[in-house]
Design an enzyme around this catalytic site. Sequence first.
Site, PDB file in Angstrom:
ATOM      1  N   ASP A   1      -4.724  -4.766   5.827  1.00 56.69           N
ATOM      2  CA  ASP A   1      -5.081  -5.616   4.691  1.00 56.69           C
ATOM      3  C   ASP A   1      -4.019  -6.685   4.423  1.00 56.69           C
ATOM      4  O   ASP A   1      -2.842  -6.364   4.271  1.00 56.69           O
ATOM      5  CB  ASP A   1      -5.279  -4.735   3.445  1.00 56.69           C
ATOM      6  CG  ASP A   1      -5.790  -5.541   2.260  1.00 56.69           C
ATOM      7  OD1 ASP A   1      -6.413  -6.593   2.505  1.00 56.69           O
ATOM      8  OD2 ASP A   1      -5.566  -5.090   1.116  1.00 56.69           O
TER       9      ASP A   1
ATOM     10  N   SER B   1       0.864  -1.185   0.000  1.00 59.81           N
ATOM     11  CA  SER B   1       0.000   0.000   0.000  1.00 59.81           C
ATOM     12  C   SER B   1       0.900   1.234   0.000  1.00 59.81           C
ATOM     13  O   SER B   1       1.851   1.296  -0.787  1.00 59.81           O
ATOM     14  CB  SER B   1      -0.934  -0.047   1.210  1.00 59.81           C
ATOM     15  OG  SER B   1      -1.820   1.040   1.191  1.00 59.81           O
TER      16      SER B   1
END
Lengths: 338, 743
Positions: free
Chosen positions: A280, A160
């Site tokens: 995540d 990310s």
Amino acid sequence: MVDDSPSALELLVYLLNGDPELQVIGTASNGEEAVKAARRLKPDVITMDIHMPLVDGFAATRSIMEECPTRIVMVTASVVPREVSATFKALEAGALTVIGRPLGLGHPDFDTSMRELLQTIKLLSEVSVVRRWSHARNHPPLESALASGRQIRLVAIGASTGGPLVLRDVLSQLPATFTLPIVIVQHIAAGFAAGFAEWLGQSSGFPVRLAEHGAPILGRCAYLAPDGVHMEVTAGGQVRLTSGPAEHGLRPSVACLFRSVAQAYGGNAVGVLLTGMGKDGAQELKLMRNAGAVTIAQDEESCVVFGMPGEAVKLEAAHFVLAPDDIAATLRRLGTQP
Amino acid sequence: MTEKEERFLQRLLATFKVEASEHLQSMLTLLPELEQGPDAAAEATLIETLFREAHSLKGAARAVNQREIEMVCHDMEQLLSSLKYGEITVSPEIFETLYQALDRLQPLLVGTPAPAAPTTAPVATNPVPAGVVAGGSAVAAPASSASGPVAEATRAVPAEPVASETVRISTAKLTALLNQAEELHALKFGAAYVASEIAELSRGFAGWRKEWGKAGKALRGSRRGRARDLAAQVDGLLETFEQGDARLRLLDERLQRIHRSAEQERRSMAGMIDGLLDDMKQALMLPFSSLLELFPKLVRDLSRDSGKPVELVIDGAAIEIDRRILEQMKDPLIHLLRNAIDHGIEKAEQRSQHGKPAQGRVSITILPQDGNQIEIAVADDGGGIRHDRIREVAARSGLLREGEVSDDEALQALVFESGFSTSPILTDISGRGLGLAIVREKVEKLGGRIKVESQQGQGTCFRIVLPATLATFRGVLVSIGDRQFVLPSVNVERVARVARHTVSTVENRDTIPIDGQIVGLVWLADVLGLVRPRSDDDAPLQVVVLGNALRRIAFVVDAVLADQEVLVKPLGPQLQRLRNIAAATVLGAGKLVPILNVPDLLLSAIRVAPAGGAVQASAPEHQQRSLLVADDSVTSRSLFKNILETAGYRVTTAVDGLDALTTLRVGQFDLVVSDVEMPRMDGFELATQIRRDSKLKALPVVLVTALDSREDREHGINVGADAYIVKGSFDQGNLLEVVRRLL
């Protein structure tokens, strides 16, 4: 805030000043003014447009990083892959991330896009400006730790915030003899995936392709998840793009990819969780580890945000916690044909 | 959206409007440049800049949630990006796509919701006299829009400013202004000093008066009382007198000093105010480029529409001129460009026959001149003005008497006459002969002058000389009885007293000799519909000779009172147009005095009854003329019928060309208005038949059509139509004006 459009600038200033935790201390309408202002005002974060007259955002970023390193967020409205790819070049010059321009007041998704912008800026205002990981800190795992008789057939990477540069560093260190396929989920603003893929391929020298539904997964190629859909892999070695519900508010999500890898490839895979905010993929990396896969998390020192890998470490999902260079070395060893 | 967001959005939209028009303007300038085919390096820079402009406009549109603009820009951006990376190369198709995108953007930008505070029309502050403000010319906009001048006037649209309501001023200019404004502080201190001195003086006077009063009382007391202590009293009075004398000297000195400092104050104040005013005018100066950048696209469009390749060369765009003058020059310049391309430049084949390059050349050159003046030269290398044609048309329309010899210059000056056109056909955009008259009117109202130079076969050059800054308006104050009027000094050629016996009657009109020329004579009172005041029969007449380039007329007034600076006050939106009166001014003592509109006066003077007669009612509009309207659509037919009947014509209708032709042969008609597309016989065929018919061949034919193409217009000329009106721009004023001109 740097932008050559007065309207866009006025909106950005309005949005940021509307947040009690943020204050806009200066604006510039081209790269030259931006460099001067950065030197004088020493802001915590700079938002930078890429296409500007006189000195563009790319050159300005390079100058600022040389003279007075500052956290820079590239803001762009372009979704033309070529132009997005050019914007990502600013990351090589030292910018932290690329985000989409917020939508206009009155647009139905205005609130979401504004929150995303504010959150990114706040988050980045706290990361360290200069990141160097060129020297391996933790030694790569010993041969013996890896050799357990299993055959690796796939590498899955999730990333990310801060991910693009790490991905470039890792991929660029994989030699021509590296034959494994790689599947990647990188959280990125809508519309940017194609441009990002183009940039990543060009800057790393490793073939990168935007994944297509049903395409066979071939060796020595990195498949990047397109935006707006989840990416999964099947036991038959194919990509599956699905439009299931967002996980952790994200689509594509790393969680979805890792889960499918654990299911389809079991112990014949490597899972890598790179820098990024949130959680995540942490849980699912654990799933992969339990299925017998080799699992790696990026180490805290080299992370822009030690969110996802940090969570993985907490869950004991990772066999190894490594700096990017060591991650590359490990992949090399696992994926290079003797 | 919260109220706060709403307010912010309004502000943002205002910013966006200004920004967007800048991006658009820049693209409109750059694109034709790119089309000219520059060298590789320049091409890359142009593409890069165009890309950036499209990109920035897209970003800006996104900020204000203008999604359609954003989408158009996105497509442009994508195309330009491909050009930038060499994936495609420039081609006519790509230019067409890009121009189409720009054409789509223009209305979208205009349609952007206006910011909350409506901007006041800048014309209100415009001190331009005579008509420009008050719509003094009913045809204020020349043929710049397809709907034509008359249409513009009936709608009474305020003149659109060249730039937006905002002006960019360099910080250097602003700093200079601020410095000057700061100097005004000194005046404040100076005034305070003078005020305190006067207060001191007045205190001194008050003291003196008190003493004086006491002395007076004492004096009166001593008169009544016994003269016992006379010596002492005289001594006392003497002392008072001496003290008074000393006071007087002191006060006189003080007064002198105050006078000196007040005088000094006045001088420095005059200097500062004049300086500030000058700098303020400087700040209002804009480079010509802000207007001229509109033109490359315009020329490109005209060139495409007319099928003549034309190149535009601009020189001197950096020269600055008063913003208000620049705004007024937009329409005249557009008209001259249109003229140059429509009438000046020949067709490519014709050009090559004359050994000229196929591509025509139109240039706009800005040159500073002595005495704070600027010359604008609009030149083409076309066929030039044909003197024989001018002579012919002038003779036909009575501007030039048969056999009257006129030199070239005088002939060329005729092109500025209203209604003068050598064009064989009237169209919506040109050929009415109004354009150049309006151009001249505008230029003259700005205090400038225009002339034309033309070499047959070599081209035409219009030279306009304008003041660089708007001069203060001067007027000649005259009176009729106890009424006063202001005549703009620019139009006053001279004032004179003439003996009554020099008045002679020529062709039923009074005339007088002025400088050896015979000049028409009218009473201003008659023109304005006032009663002529009685006057001594032997007294000489006081006349004011008014004129423009062609017409000079002497107006009799009672007295010429003054030539002075006046402050022009527009009549306001309630009085869009008033015959003979352009504006008003306030003279000393709050007296409101009308400023007369000279072009109107000159026209009215011709209508006024000749040779000493009283004012006559003007002639009836037109005797009832009989028109035939041919159109296959019931709606159009009844529309035309209504319009024309309302205007006082007798109208007969026909359903197609054949019907029309039959009707024409049996009836008596003065003009035919016909649609082009009709069953059985179309308008072109009808016109052809009319021209062939020995009885009908002189009948004026107006074609009205939905087809707006050059070929059709030319077809119209070829079949002998007198006018060609496009329905898309259809407007009743337009039709009526054409009909009137042809009858």
